[in-house]
Design an enzyme around this catalytic site. Structure first.
Site, PDB file in Angstrom:
ATOM      1  N   ARG A   1       5.163   3.289  -3.949  1.00  0.00           N
ATOM      2  CA  ARG A   1       4.173   3.914  -3.060  1.00  0.00           C
ATOM      3  C   ARG A   1       4.740   5.146  -2.344  1.00  0.00           C
ATOM      4  O   ARG A   1       4.360   5.426  -1.201  1.00  0.00           O
ATOM      5  CB  ARG A   1       3.653   2.918  -2.002  1.00  0.00           C
ATOM      6  CG  ARG A   1       2.832   1.778  -2.545  1.00  0.00           C
ATOM      7  CD  ARG A   1       1.378   2.186  -2.741  1.00  0.00           C
ATOM      8  NE  ARG A   1       0.638   1.166  -3.458  1.00  0.00           N
ATOM      9  CZ  ARG A   1      -0.114   0.224  -2.890  1.00  0.00           C
ATOM     10  NH1 ARG A   1      -0.245   0.178  -1.589  1.00  0.00           N
ATOM     11  NH2 ARG A   1      -0.733  -0.654  -3.626  1.00  0.00           N
TER      12      ARG A   1
ATOM     13  N   ARG B   1       0.220   6.969   2.473  1.00  0.00           N
ATOM     14  CA  ARG B   1      -0.319   7.337   3.791  1.00  0.00           C
ATOM     15  C   ARG B   1       0.708   7.594   4.870  1.00  0.00           C
ATOM     16  O   ARG B   1       0.383   8.133   5.915  1.00  0.00           O
ATOM     17  CB  ARG B   1      -1.285   6.242   4.256  1.00  0.00           C
ATOM     18  CG  ARG B   1      -2.596   6.252   3.504  1.00  0.00           C
ATOM     19  CD  ARG B   1      -3.330   4.938   3.652  1.00  0.00           C
ATOM     20  NE  ARG B   1      -2.618   3.899   2.939  1.00  0.00           N
ATOM     21  CZ  ARG B   1      -2.999   2.628   2.841  1.00  0.00           C
ATOM     22  NH1 ARG B   1      -4.083   2.235   3.474  1.00  0.00           N
ATOM     23  NH2 ARG B   1      -2.301   1.759   2.161  1.00  0.00           N
TER      24      ARG B   1
ATOM     25  N   ARG C   1      -5.709  13.541   0.618  1.00  0.00           N
ATOM     26  CA  ARG C   1      -6.667  12.447   0.467  1.00  0.00           C
ATOM     27  C   ARG C   1      -7.971  12.799   1.182  1.00  0.00           C
ATOM     28  O   ARG C   1      -9.064  12.537   0.660  1.00  0.00           O
ATOM     29  CB  ARG C   1      -6.075  11.173   1.050  1.00  0.00           C
ATOM     30  CG  ARG C   1      -6.893   9.921   0.845  1.00  0.00           C
ATOM     31  CD  ARG C   1      -6.107   8.765   1.455  1.00  0.00           C
ATOM     32  NE  ARG C   1      -6.755   7.484   1.325  1.00  0.00           N
ATOM     33  CZ  ARG C   1      -7.725   7.058   2.114  1.00  0.00           C
ATOM     34  NH1 ARG C   1      -8.206   7.841   3.057  1.00  0.00           N
ATOM     35  NH2 ARG C   1      -8.220   5.855   1.943  1.00  0.00           N
TER      36      ARG C   1
ATOM     37  N   ASP D   1      -3.853   3.706  -9.797  1.00  0.00           N
ATOM     38  CA  ASP D   1      -3.870   2.346  -9.253  1.00  0.00           C
ATOM     39  C   ASP D   1      -4.010   1.342 -10.385  1.00  0.00           C
ATOM     40  O   ASP D   1      -4.624   1.649 -11.413  1.00  0.00           O
ATOM     41  CB  ASP D   1      -5.022   2.169  -8.259  1.00  0.00           C
ATOM     42  CG  ASP D   1      -4.803   0.943  -7.378  1.00  0.00           C
ATOM     43  OD1 ASP D   1      -4.129   1.064  -6.348  1.00  0.00           O
ATOM     44  OD2 ASP D   1      -5.288  -0.141  -7.763  1.00  0.00           O
TER      45      ASP D   1
ATOM     46  N   TYR E   1      -7.385 -10.072  -9.389  1.00  0.00           N
ATOM     47  CA  TYR E   1      -8.356  -9.192  -8.712  1.00  0.00           C
ATOM     48  C   TYR E   1      -9.714  -9.243  -9.401  1.00  0.00           C
ATOM     49  O   TYR E   1     -10.759  -9.216  -8.758  1.00  0.00           O
ATOM     50  CB  TYR E   1      -7.837  -7.747  -8.667  1.00  0.00           C
ATOM     51  CG  TYR E   1      -6.717  -7.556  -7.670  1.00  0.00           C
ATOM     52  CD1 TYR E   1      -6.980  -7.292  -6.326  1.00  0.00           C
ATOM     53  CD2 TYR E   1      -5.382  -7.666  -8.050  1.00  0.00           C
ATOM     54  CE1 TYR E   1      -5.949  -7.140  -5.406  1.00  0.00           C
ATOM     55  CE2 TYR E   1      -4.349  -7.517  -7.142  1.00  0.00           C
ATOM     56  CZ  TYR E   1      -4.639  -7.257  -5.821  1.00  0.00           C
ATOM     57  OH  TYR E   1      -3.633  -7.114  -4.910  1.00  0.00           O
TER      58      TYR E   1
HETATM   59  O1  CP3 Z   1       3.742   3.664  -6.202  1.00  0.00           O
HETATM   60  C1  CP3 Z   1       3.041   4.706  -6.201  1.00  0.00           C
HETATM   61  O2  CP3 Z   1       3.159   5.593  -5.347  1.00  0.00           O
HETATM   62  C2  CP3 Z   1       2.098   4.952  -7.371  1.00  0.00           C
HETATM   63  C3  CP3 Z   1       0.720   4.710  -7.133  1.00  0.00           C
HETATM   64  C4  CP3 Z   1       0.297   3.267  -6.918  1.00  0.00           C
HETATM   65  C5  CP3 Z   1      -0.731   2.900  -6.029  1.00  0.00           C
HETATM   66  N1  CP3 Z   1      -0.994   1.583  -6.189  1.00  0.00           N
HETATM   67  C6  CP3 Z   1      -1.438   3.815  -5.115  1.00  0.00           C
HETATM   68  C7  CP3 Z   1      -2.211   3.259  -3.990  1.00  0.00           C
HETATM   69  C8  CP3 Z   1       0.719   2.098  -7.576  1.00  0.00           C
HETATM   70  C9  CP3 Z   1       1.841   1.897  -8.575  1.00  0.00           C
HETATM   71  C10 CP3 Z   1      -0.117   1.044  -7.119  1.00  0.00           C
HETATM   72  C11 CP3 Z   1      -0.011  -0.328  -7.619  1.00  0.00           C
HETATM   73  C12 CP3 Z   1      -0.894  -1.358  -7.080  1.00  0.00           C
HETATM   74  N2  CP3 Z   1      -2.179  -1.236  -6.636  1.00  0.00           N
HETATM   75  C13 CP3 Z   1      -0.550  -2.722  -7.013  1.00  0.00           C
HETATM   76  C14 CP3 Z   1       0.761  -3.325  -7.498  1.00  0.00           C
HETATM   77  C15 CP3 Z   1       1.879  -3.077  -6.562  1.00  0.00           C
HETATM   78  C16 CP3 Z   1       1.751  -3.771  -5.234  1.00  0.00           C
HETATM   79  O3  CP3 Z   1       1.616  -3.036  -4.241  1.00  0.00           O
HETATM   80  O4  CP3 Z   1       1.809  -5.006  -5.203  1.00  0.00           O
HETATM   81  C17 CP3 Z   1      -1.637  -3.413  -6.457  1.00  0.00           C
HETATM   82  C18 CP3 Z   1      -1.696  -4.898  -6.170  1.00  0.00           C
HETATM   83  C19 CP3 Z   1      -2.674  -2.454  -6.239  1.00  0.00           C
HETATM   84  C20 CP3 Z   1      -4.046  -2.718  -5.737  1.00  0.00           C
HETATM   85  C21 CP3 Z   1      -4.286  -2.003  -4.466  1.00  0.00           C
HETATM   86  N3  CP3 Z   1      -4.424  -0.641  -4.343  1.00  0.00           N
HETATM   87  C22 CP3 Z   1      -4.405  -2.589  -3.185  1.00  0.00           C
HETATM   88  C23 CP3 Z   1      -4.303  -4.067  -2.887  1.00  0.00           C
HETATM   89  C24 CP3 Z   1      -4.634  -1.532  -2.296  1.00  0.00           C
HETATM   90  C25 CP3 Z   1      -4.959  -1.659  -0.846  1.00  0.00           C
HETATM   91  C26 CP3 Z   1      -3.755  -1.922  -0.038  1.00  0.00           C
HETATM   92  C27 CP3 Z   1      -3.294  -0.665   0.636  1.00  0.00           C
HETATM   93  O5  CP3 Z   1      -2.095  -0.371   0.592  1.00  0.00           O
HETATM   94  O6  CP3 Z   1      -4.171   0.006   1.223  1.00  0.00           O
HETATM   95  C28 CP3 Z   1      -4.589  -0.324  -3.033  1.00  0.00           C
HETATM   96  C29 CP3 Z   1      -4.746   1.037  -2.489  1.00  0.00           C
HETATM   97  C30 CP3 Z   1      -3.680   2.030  -2.819  1.00  0.00           C
HETATM   98  N4  CP3 Z   1      -3.080   2.190  -4.038  1.00  0.00           N
HETATM   99  C31 CP3 Z   1      -3.193   3.050  -1.936  1.00  0.00           C
HETATM  100  C32 CP3 Z   1      -2.280   3.811  -2.667  1.00  0.00           C
HETATM  101  C33 CP3 Z   1      -1.522   5.028  -2.217  1.00  0.00           C
HETATM  102  C34 CP3 Z   1      -3.648   3.272  -0.521  1.00  0.00           C
HETATM  103  C35 CP3 Z   1      -4.964   3.968  -0.643  1.00  0.00           C
HETATM  104  C36 CP3 Z   1      -5.314   4.920   0.457  1.00  0.00           C
HETATM  105  O7  CP3 Z   1      -4.851   6.084   0.448  1.00  0.00           O
HETATM  106  O8  CP3 Z   1      -6.118   4.481   1.277  1.00  0.00           O
END
Ligand code: CP3
Length: 345
Positions: free
Chosen positions: A25, A29, A38, A75, A152
């Site tokens: 990540r 944010r 964003r 994602d 999911y």
């Molecule tokens: O690592 C990186 O920077 C690459 C991009 C990436 C994102 N999500 C961007 C993201 C990667 C590799 C993921 C993987 C992901 N997404 C997983 C597996 C890894 C983990 O964290 O366990 C899972 C379970 C998801 C599903 C997901 N996406 C959730 C549960 C959420 C909400 C939780 C949160 O952090 O808000 C997301 C949103 C998400 N994916 C964000 C980002 C940068 C935040 C979104 C925003 O900007 O509001």
């Protein structure tokens, strides 16, 4: 093939004097420049599907910190969306999806080869990045592992214990297994396209692997991972693969050998010493600083980082967090972590 990029050297099994670094990540944010882009995109999904802006946010942490790897901004839930599931994000809560809970719901999903039109902007982001990254930076593509993606798709949201997926597994095994199979096959096609577009490494995120016990872990975490890796290795033998069966505990032992993964990413529920003795003996490991140090910083961050680097210095190691960096992290603590890794060897 002799590799020159530090991440590719570590993935090929080389022990480097300083471990290469990136962060799960890392585009996110906690960075003001991410929040600005964003806002320009409107929302998270629009950002993922806008190749120019997704390229921009992927590059932001590279410009700021010169990480050794860049991970595609996307994602794991875009693949279910490409299979026909409805997906949206509720601010402050997380993802929501239309659910698959029976044979009729499963039958409505698209086939493994029908995903590429929907995912074309993601492949474009990969092509953009392959052109614009600095020479030493490795480009990592990714997907969710089938079990995690299925949790999911079945629950329609993130769940603390993955209960809806476990329930479907016990009440309608044929539908559950058909879903795991479809995600497995679609993931092979999705990652293969990312590699053709320029991803040099791919990573499989099995964030909820820890909730699978005994035989279930073998069948639904290990076996699908092995199947994806075998298929990708046939098509792209030179592309290294990182597997992340998060919170697998003692099931991390032998996971790389059993699946063919070139590297296992380790969460922070196990110590670096345990990892060195039990997992790194088989090859490259990635991890495993607790993300909370990116919030709290200070001497504890320095001590823990130093401990991990020194303990894993006798084998191939990629420095990373044990899970994604959180939005409340302080960007200065990330710099402190990097400076510590690069000065303690
Ligand atoms: O690592 C990186 O920077 C690459 C991009 C990436 C994102 N999500 C961007 C993201 C990667 C590799 C993921 C993987 C992901 N997404 C997983 C597996 C890894 C983990 O964290 O366990 C899972 C379970 C998801 C599903 C997901 N996406 C959730 C549960 C959420 C909400 C939780 C949160 O952090 O808000 C997301 C949103 C998400 N994916 C964000 C980002 C940068 C935040 C979104 C925003 O900007 O509001």
């Amino acid at each position: 093939m002799k590799q020159s990029k530090p991440i590719l050297r570590a993935l090929a099994g080389e022990t480097l004097p300083t471990p290469p670094i990136w962060m799960m990540r890392q585009a996110g944010r906690y960075l003001p420049e991410y929040r600005a882009t964003r806002a320009e995109a409107g929302d998270f999904l629009s950002l993922c599907y806008n190749s120019d802006l997704a390229t921009e946010v992927t590059l932001q942490p590279i410009r700021r910190y010169s990480f050794d790897a860049s991970i595609l901004f996307a994602d794991i839930l875009l693949l279910p969306q490409a299979l026909g599931v409805n997906l949206w994000f509720v601010t402050g809560e997380g993802p929501r999806l239309s659910t698959i809970t029976d044979a009729a719901g499963f039958a409505k999903l698209k086939g493994k080869d029908d995903i590429h039109e929907h995912l074309a902007p993601i492949y474009q982001t990969v092509r953009n990045l392959a052109q614009s990254l600095p020479g030493q930076t490795t480009l990592i593509g990714f997907a969710g592992a089938p079990w995690t993606v299925a949790t999911y798709m079945i629950a329609g949201r993130g769940t603390p214990d993955q209960a809806p997926a476990h329930l479907l597994k016990s009440e309608d095994l044929p539908v559950f297994e058909a879903l795991i199979d479809l995600i497995t096959e679609a993931t092979i096609e999705y990652l293969s396209q990312q590699i053709l577009a320029g991803a040099e490494v791919v990573k499989l995120f099995d964030s909820w692997a820890g909730s699978l016990r005994n035989n279930d872990f073998q069948k639904y975490a290990l076996a699908p991972t092995k199947r994806i890796i075998s298929a990708l290795k046939l098509r792209h033998p030179d592309t290294p693969i990182i597997a992340f069966p998060r919170e697998a505990g003692d099931k991390y032992i032998g996971f790389a050998k059993a699946t063919g993964a070139d590297c296992v990413a380790i969460d922070n529920s196990v110590s670096a010493e345990w990892t060195a003795q039990n997992v790194q003996v088989d090859g490259c490991v990635q991890g495993n600083l607790a993300s909370r140090h990116m919030v709290t910083g200070g001497q504890a961050l320095i001590d823990e980082t130093t401990e991990i680097v020194k303990t894993l210095a006798n084998g191939p190691h990629i420095f990373n967090l044990g899970h994604g960096i959180t939005p409340d992290a302080d960007p200065e603590n990330v710099q402190l972590m990097i400076d510590t890794v690069r000065s303690c060897t």
